[in-house]
Design a protein around this motif. Structure first.
Motif, PDB file in Angstrom:
ATOM      1  N   LEU A 131       0.646  -1.149   0.175  1.00  0.00           N
ATOM      2  CA  LEU A 131       0.211   0.084  -0.088  1.00  0.00           C
ATOM      3  C   LEU A 131       0.787   1.288  -0.067  1.00  0.00           C
TER       4      LEU A 131
ATOM      5  N   TRP B 171       1.220   4.320  -2.880  1.00  0.00           N
ATOM      6  CA  TRP B 171       1.241   5.786  -2.479  1.00  0.00           C
ATOM      7  C   TRP B 171       2.555   6.418  -3.174  1.00  0.00           C
TER       8      TRP B 171
ATOM      9  N   TYR C 256       0.545  12.148  -6.822  1.00  0.00           N
ATOM     10  CA  TYR C 256       1.326  12.690  -5.686  1.00  0.00           C
ATOM     11  C   TYR C 256       2.521  11.937  -5.709  1.00  0.00           C
TER      12      TYR C 256
ATOM     13  N   ILE D 254      -0.879  17.220   2.526  1.00  0.00           N
ATOM     14  CA  ILE D 254      -0.633  16.300   1.406  1.00  0.00           C
ATOM     15  C   ILE D 254      -1.385  16.637  -0.120  1.00  0.00           C
ATOM     16  N   SER D 255      -2.625  17.374   0.252  1.00  0.00           N
ATOM     17  CA  SER D 255      -3.392  17.882  -1.207  1.00  0.00           C
ATOM     18  C   SER D 255      -2.668  19.192  -1.649  1.00  0.00           C
TER      19      SER D 255
ATOM     20  N   PHE E 100      -7.948  12.155  -0.225  1.00  0.00           N
ATOM     21  CA  PHE E 100      -6.601  12.984   0.522  1.00  0.00           C
ATOM     22  C   PHE E 100      -6.359  12.084   1.857  1.00  0.00           C
TER      23      PHE E 100
ATOM     24  N   TRP F  77      -4.686   9.790   2.747  1.00  0.00           N
ATOM     25  CA  TRP F  77      -3.468   9.126   2.868  1.00  0.00           C
ATOM     26  C   TRP F  77      -2.814   9.337   4.051  1.00  0.00           C
TER      27      TRP F  77
ATOM     28  N   ILE G  34      -4.223   6.673   6.138  1.00  0.00           N
ATOM     29  CA  ILE G  34      -3.961   5.322   5.849  1.00  0.00           C
ATOM     30  C   ILE G  34      -2.551   4.892   6.295  1.00  0.00           C
TER      31      ILE G  34
END
Lengths: 291, 298
Positions: free
Chosen positions: A119, A123, A129, B60-61, B260, B262, B265
């Motif tokens: 995972l 990412w 990103y 992050i975004s 977003f 992440w 996560i």
């Protein structure tokens, strides 16, 4: 006396019974049941013989799965074995000096549950990103669509598997290296052997058996791999990265075609059985040598 | 040039010893440099996992600046997960499934290994080989027939399915490790105990288990790793969120939401990866010894 011996072997059998029960009910029986399932039609009412196998093998999309599984397993195992071999030698060179710390750091990829580290790789590969692409841009290169094209995705999947599996090869090879008697190298040095000669005439022959067992074992596990492809690409782009396991999952569980799914899985069986035969032969030989 | 080289080398044998020492030191430094390089490569994903987990969704975004560093580190993602009922559920499911799997697997493996290595019966040799072979059967070969079998048992979408199936992944290798360790215990030890009137259960509990403790630790870690990290079985058989274990909960449930998310996560991944990392930090040597037992003996 005879009665005592019989009672003893009966007790021995009883102690093994949970193991036997587990293997028979949840390993052997499902294997035969898979064969039975693969011979049923879609609705699982009629017996169709080997029709499912014939159908699958005639499908270009499944032929691609066979090709990809072989490509994935063979490439990844060769790279893992090579990298593991290099790492084991590097670790062997620094023996004694903080060896545990270095080993611990190198084993981190292998300790994190694979689905979770995959995972993270996903990412890292994210199209908009990606931290890799940011770094590439900083260095003046173009973006790479890591999972966007078929071949990039195949290479990315292999890279993640190598990252995960190389540490395992390293510890196996390091253990094998440590068991090579130091005197052999000393004798060779006195005879004027070069480093390359020492590698090919001492190290590799002495490690031969463990190299073989590790490679064969890893081929089995890599062939049957599921987690990486499932999470990283889910078989895409254009079904370009499916392996037997992920394809069987899509066909059998997601689309609910149990017989076809079982058929896909069973295509792995002859390959795995052949590999398992060689592993077993080498392990037995090894056990005899030790005894 | 060659003349000057021979002239420089010939008269002083001492210099040659020195150069060998130098060569060795060079090799050592080269090894350190190469190892550092590999460690950096290997640690990129876990490093990035932790970096991302400390970022807010806004950071992050925004995509402003270097993604490899955190501008405003925050533990919010971790706090949020800890108070999130769904995530707590995954953690509890993983913990109990793993605990039961390890206990069950080790019990089965120790009893069988004791019997196979010491007591013996007709066909015990065949069984040892069979155990090793089943270890080579991967879960992806059997998950479809097992789906049907679990259906009959009414265990689809129940964590009990995992309790039933995970031992099939752990037991063969655990038994194999334990057979190795038990066989290395000298026969005289249990013969002496037998003559003294000890029963088999006494021999197992008072001699074999204490002596083979390193092997038991290695096998236990293996069973733990298998149960904690398993992905295919829970993904195939548990479809509702409240039955999910950590791996499936994170991969399937957390990703569904905000694009977003992440940060969260990755925080979840870090928390789920922490127990194995902690265990390996302390018990790595036992595990490696168990894994490579065959290699070092040869």
């Amino acid at each position: 006396m005879k009665q005592l011996a019989r009672r003893r072997s009966l007790a021995a059998l009883a102690l093994c019974s949970p193991l036997i029960l587990l293997i028979v009910c949840l390993k052997i029986y499902p294997t035969f049941y898979a064969v039975f399932l693969s011979m049923l039609d879609r609705k699982m009412n009629n017996f169709v013989g080997f029709d499912n196998f014939a159908f699958m093998i005639s499908r270009p999309s499944f032929q691609l799965v066979i090709f990809q599984s072989v490509l994935f397993a063979v490439t990844a195992v060769i790279l893992k074995a090579f990298l593991g071999f290099v790492l084991a030698h590097l670790m062997h060179n620094i023996r004694g000096r903080n060896e545990r710390v270095w080993r611990g750091l190198l084993l981190v990829p292998w300790v994190i549950p694979l689905s979770l580290s995959t995972l993270t790789w996903w990412w890292l590969f994210d199209p908009s990103y990606s931290a890799f692409n940011w770094t590439l841009n900083m260095l003046g290169f173009e973006d790479i669509a890591f999972l966007g094209t078929v071949w990039n995705a195949r290479l990315s999947v292999i890279a993640v598997n190598v990252w995960f599996g190389a540490p395992f090869f390293m510890i196996m090879y390091l253990a094998a290296l440590k068991s090579v008697p130091e005197q052999l190298y000393e004798a060779a040095s006195i005879d004027g052997a070069t480093a390359v000669q020492r590698l090919f005439f001492i190290t590799i022959p002495m490690m031969r058996n463990i190299i073989l067992i590790t490679v064969l074992y890893s081929l089995i596990v890599t062939f049957a791999d599921f987690d990486i492809v499932r999470i990283l690409t889910n078989g895409g782009p254009q079904d370009g990265t499916h392996l037997f396991a992920t394809y069987a999952f899509v066909v059998g569980i997601q689309s609910g075609n149990i017989p076809r799914g079982a058929t896909v899985s069973l295509f792995m069986f002859p390959i795995l059985a052949t590999l398992a035969f060689f592993v077993l032969r080498d392990v037995m030989k090894r056990n005899k040598e030790m005894a | 040039m060659s003349a000057s080289a021979t002239a420089g080398n010939l008269p002083v044998p001492k210099a040659k010893v020195g150069s060998m020492e130098k060569q060795r030191r060079m090799a050592l430094w080269a090894s350190y440099i190469a190892l550092t390089f590999f460690v950096i490569i290997f640690l990129i994903p876990p490093f990035y996992m932790i970096i991302t987990s400390l970022k807010t969704s806004a950071e992050i975004s925004a995509q402003a600046g270097n993604p490899w560093i955190v501008q405003n580190p925050t533990f919010d993602n971790y706090w949020e997960l800890m108070t999130n009922a769904a995530f707590q559920r995954y953690f509890i499911n993983s913990v109990w499934v793993t605990a039961v799997t390890v206990t069950l697997s080790m019990t089965i493996a120790i009893l069988a290994a004791f019997s196979l290595s010491r007591m013996g019966f007709k066909g015990s040799q065949v069984l040892s080989t069979g155990v090793f072979l089943t270890y080579l059967v991967p879960p992806s070969l059997l998950f479809i027939p097992l789906f049907q079998i679990l259906g009959w048992l009414g265990l689809i979408n129940s964590t009990w399915a995992l309790v039933l199936l995970f031992p099939t992944l752990a037991v063969p290798f655990c038994t194999w490790i334990m057979i190795g360790y038990f066989s290395s215990i000298p026969k005289e030890l249990d013969e002496a105990a037998l003559i003294d009137g000890a029963s088999y259960p006494q021999i197992l509990i008072q001699i074999f288990i204490p002596v083979a403790l390193p092997g038991i630790i290695a096998a236990t870690i293996f069973a733990f790793t298998v149960a904690w990290g398993a992905f295919l079985y829970p993904l195939a058989y548990l479809y509702s969120a409240d039955q999910a274990t950590l791996t499936v909960g994170i991969v399937r449930e957390l990703i569904k939401g905000d694009v977003f998310a992440w940060g969260m996560i990755m925080a979840a991944c870090a928390m789920a990866a922490a127990p194995p990392i902690i265990i390996y930090t302390f018990l790595m040597d036992y595990y490696i010894a168990g894994l490579t037992a065959g290699a070092t003996k040869g």
